[in-house]
Design a protein around this motif. Sequence first.
Motif, short mmCIF file in Angstrom:
data_model
loop_
_atom_site.label_atom_id
_atom_site.label_comp_id
_atom_site.label_asym_id
_atom_site.label_seq_id
_atom_site.Cartn_x
_atom_site.Cartn_y
_atom_site.Cartn_z
N MET A 163 111.76 74.98 36.48
CA MET A 163 112.28 76.04 35.64
C MET A 163 111.07 76.26 34.42
O MET A 163 109.90 75.66 34.42
CB MET A 163 113.47 75.23 34.77
CG MET A 163 114.73 75.20 35.66
SD MET A 163 116.03 74.89 34.76
CE MET A 163 116.30 73.06 35.01
N THR A 164 111.17 77.21 33.53
CA THR A 164 110.16 77.64 32.71
C THR A 164 109.50 76.47 31.99
O THR A 164 108.18 76.47 32.00
CB THR A 164 110.71 78.64 31.82
OG1 THR A 164 111.23 79.80 32.35
CG2 THR A 164 109.67 79.35 30.83
N ASP A 165 110.20 75.62 31.40
CA ASP A 165 109.47 74.62 30.49
C ASP A 165 109.83 73.33 31.26
O ASP A 165 109.84 72.23 30.43
CB ASP A 165 110.14 74.53 29.10
CG ASP A 165 111.79 74.34 29.30
OD1 ASP A 165 112.25 74.73 30.24
OD2 ASP A 165 112.48 74.09 28.20
N LYS A 166 110.31 72.96 32.51
CA LYS A 166 110.36 71.96 33.12
C LYS A 166 110.22 71.94 34.37
O LYS A 166 110.97 72.54 35.31
CB LYS A 166 112.11 71.44 32.73
CG LYS A 166 112.43 70.30 33.22
CD LYS A 166 113.89 69.72 33.02
CE LYS A 166 114.30 70.04 31.73
NZ LYS A 166 115.94 69.58 31.47
N PRO A 167 108.99 71.01 34.86
CA PRO A 167 108.84 70.98 36.31
C PRO A 167 109.95 70.22 37.19
O PRO A 167 110.59 69.31 36.49
CB PRO A 167 107.52 70.25 36.55
CG PRO A 167 107.43 69.63 35.26
CD PRO A 167 108.25 70.61 34.16
N PHE A 168 110.20 70.45 38.31
CA PHE A 168 111.46 69.50 38.97
C PHE A 168 110.68 68.22 39.38
O PHE A 168 109.34 68.32 39.92
CB PHE A 168 111.63 70.48 40.45
CG PHE A 168 112.64 69.78 41.27
CD1 PHE A 168 114.00 69.97 41.06
CD2 PHE A 168 112.45 68.91 42.20
CE1 PHE A 168 114.93 69.43 41.64
CE2 PHE A 168 113.26 68.21 42.99
CZ PHE A 168 114.68 68.51 42.72
N ILE B 229 105.80 72.68 45.68
CA ILE B 229 105.28 74.12 45.66
C ILE B 229 105.74 74.81 44.25
O ILE B 229 105.29 75.99 43.81
CB ILE B 229 105.11 74.87 46.63
CG1 ILE B 229 106.45 75.49 47.18
CG2 ILE B 229 104.34 74.27 47.99
CD1 ILE B 229 106.63 76.41 48.33
N GLY B 230 106.55 74.30 43.56
CA GLY B 230 107.27 74.76 42.38
C GLY B 230 108.37 75.64 42.43
O GLY B 230 108.74 76.30 41.43
N MET C 244 120.19 62.77 34.59
CA MET C 244 120.76 63.82 34.96
C MET C 244 121.33 64.56 33.47
O MET C 244 122.29 64.04 33.14
CB MET C 244 121.67 63.68 35.87
CG MET C 244 122.53 65.16 36.26
SD MET C 244 121.57 66.50 36.62
CE MET C 244 120.81 65.99 38.10
N ASN C 245 120.56 65.58 32.96
CA ASN C 245 121.14 66.29 31.86
C ASN C 245 120.86 67.73 31.92
O ASN C 245 120.72 68.49 31.02
CB ASN C 245 120.73 65.72 30.47
CG ASN C 245 119.17 65.66 30.59
OD1 ASN C 245 118.52 66.33 31.58
ND2 ASN C 245 118.70 64.94 29.53
N ASP C 246 120.48 68.40 33.33
CA ASP C 246 120.00 69.81 33.40
C ASP C 246 121.35 70.45 33.65
O ASP C 246 122.15 70.59 34.74
CB ASP C 246 119.28 69.76 34.67
CG ASP C 246 118.24 68.97 34.53
OD1 ASP C 246 117.61 68.59 33.56
OD2 ASP C 246 117.41 68.64 35.53
N GLU C 247 121.97 71.03 32.59
CA GLU C 247 123.19 71.72 32.46
C GLU C 247 123.02 73.29 33.57
O GLU C 247 123.98 73.53 33.86
CB GLU C 247 123.64 72.06 31.20
CG GLU C 247 123.89 70.99 30.46
CD GLU C 247 125.01 70.17 30.84
OE1 GLU C 247 126.03 70.67 31.62
OE2 GLU C 247 125.26 68.91 30.79
N ASP C 248 121.66 73.63 33.38
CA ASP C 248 121.46 74.76 34.39
C ASP C 248 120.98 74.40 35.52
O ASP C 248 120.28 75.34 36.31
CB ASP C 248 120.41 75.57 33.54
CG ASP C 248 120.86 76.12 32.10
OD1 ASP C 248 122.29 76.35 32.09
OD2 ASP C 248 120.12 76.18 31.32
#
Length: 523
Positions: free
Chosen positions: A190-195, A185-186, A7-11
């Motif tokens: 995020m723009t540069d990072k799939p969940f 389904i996306g 977990m380092n997704d600050e956004d």
Amino acid sequence: MATLHCMNDEDYPPDLSEDRLFSLVSQIKDWQINHGSLLKQVDSETENSVLSYPVGVSCFPSPLPRARFEQALDLQEIYNKLYCSIAEDEEWIYDTIKDMIASEPLAKALWGIYEAAKDAGHVQDISAGVFRSDYMFHLTEAASVDRWADLSKTALKQVEFNSYSCSGFSHANKAANMHRHLARIGVYDMTDKPFPVDSLPINHNIDSVASILALAHKEYGPPKSKLASKTAILFIVQPYNFNVADERPIEYALWNRDEIVPNYRLDFPDVLEYTKLTEKRALLFHPPWLASEKPVEISVVYQRAGYEAHEYNKAGWDGRLQLEKSTAIKCPSVLGHLTTFKKVQQALTKSGALERFLSPSEVARIRETFVPVHPLDESTEGLEARRIACDPKRSTNYVLKPSLEGGGNNVYGNAIPAFLKSTPITDWSRYILMESIHPPDADNLLVGSACLDGGKTVSELGVLGCCLWQRTKRTTAKKSGTRCDMLQNSVGGWTFKTKFAEIDEMSVVKGYGCFDTPRLVDF
């Protein structure tokens, strides 16, 4: 094996554009309509229609340390064993609740029913359990600026243990499926990072509850009465039920099994109107809407009603006694019902209490999840707890809890002294005083029938336990009594609920919280 996700997704959750947010909420609404994630508006019912509204859900899965999730699941079989053992220990239960019997109407009714059934003689030694152990994640160190670091500093602490009429399993199952669908389904990319879809655990609540009931039904065997056409499970439910979308999926799952398990619903307290006992106390059920001339013999009674004192008028008392006296396997029995009382939770925190039921290693693992819980009786500990509860400053770190189910019954923090002042002191022993759990918060958007709103949230994990056990006699050189032999002991699934941090209660069906799915993270 699932990929580990740090977990380092600050956004997280992502700040969506207006169009993406509109699309997310629209897809949530469509999912809920198509999958029955709804509550029935009972007073809207007409001959051919009824209104419903969506159950509250989170827009994004909330982060949860994987280690804490796995710890909770690993503990459940021990908790199952503990509460099944307590449910067969009449002496211990009576010593625990005896001070409540005079002042708590529900305790008085249930203990009276148990004694009447005992006088008639037990004719069924097997019981079933659908349990839920609820936890929050207590910060072991002071909160820091880094909210992800706060998550790594949490300890698993038990809020309560539920052994009667546990709800929310179907709703939680549907919410988990919804979040996994949205992730696939996306929607959360995020723009540069799939969940990471595989960070969302799969839930099997509906099948698990159906499976334990089916196993109990099979254990009961063929009809014991020649008057019966077949055996079936009987759901005892509240009339005018707004939460049918949580109960009905379990019924449908039983009917849809390869080996069909017949089951029917009966409003409580209409038991005596539609059932009777044979001479050998088989429970026969024959409502007018069944076409067969022969009654159905009930193999399992699954209790989803009877958890409020007002339900035990004469019809309710006599009806519950008839169920308890019968040969049907109870889920749970009256003694099993009594284990859900908060006084039981409090008594288990006493030194030596767990050792009566568990091994030393099991005791150590369970005790790690306890927070201090005190009685409000006239014992030395109880008198000190009363002083804390009546102190406006000291009470702020506590929760006052009665032995009632359904949510909305607790008293929090500095509201406790005024509440006790308005309550007769003779009734104080009905309550326990529990030290507050302080969980970390996380950002999320919650959506319900009333609004869509965002803010700081906290979450609660519930773990489903599915049990079948048999009461057997025990005789040793020192004592005689009963013991519990586990026929089935399993972890069925989980619930995950999230609420805004400033709200005290968590009940989803009463509008306080929302169903959620944990996003499992590693540190």
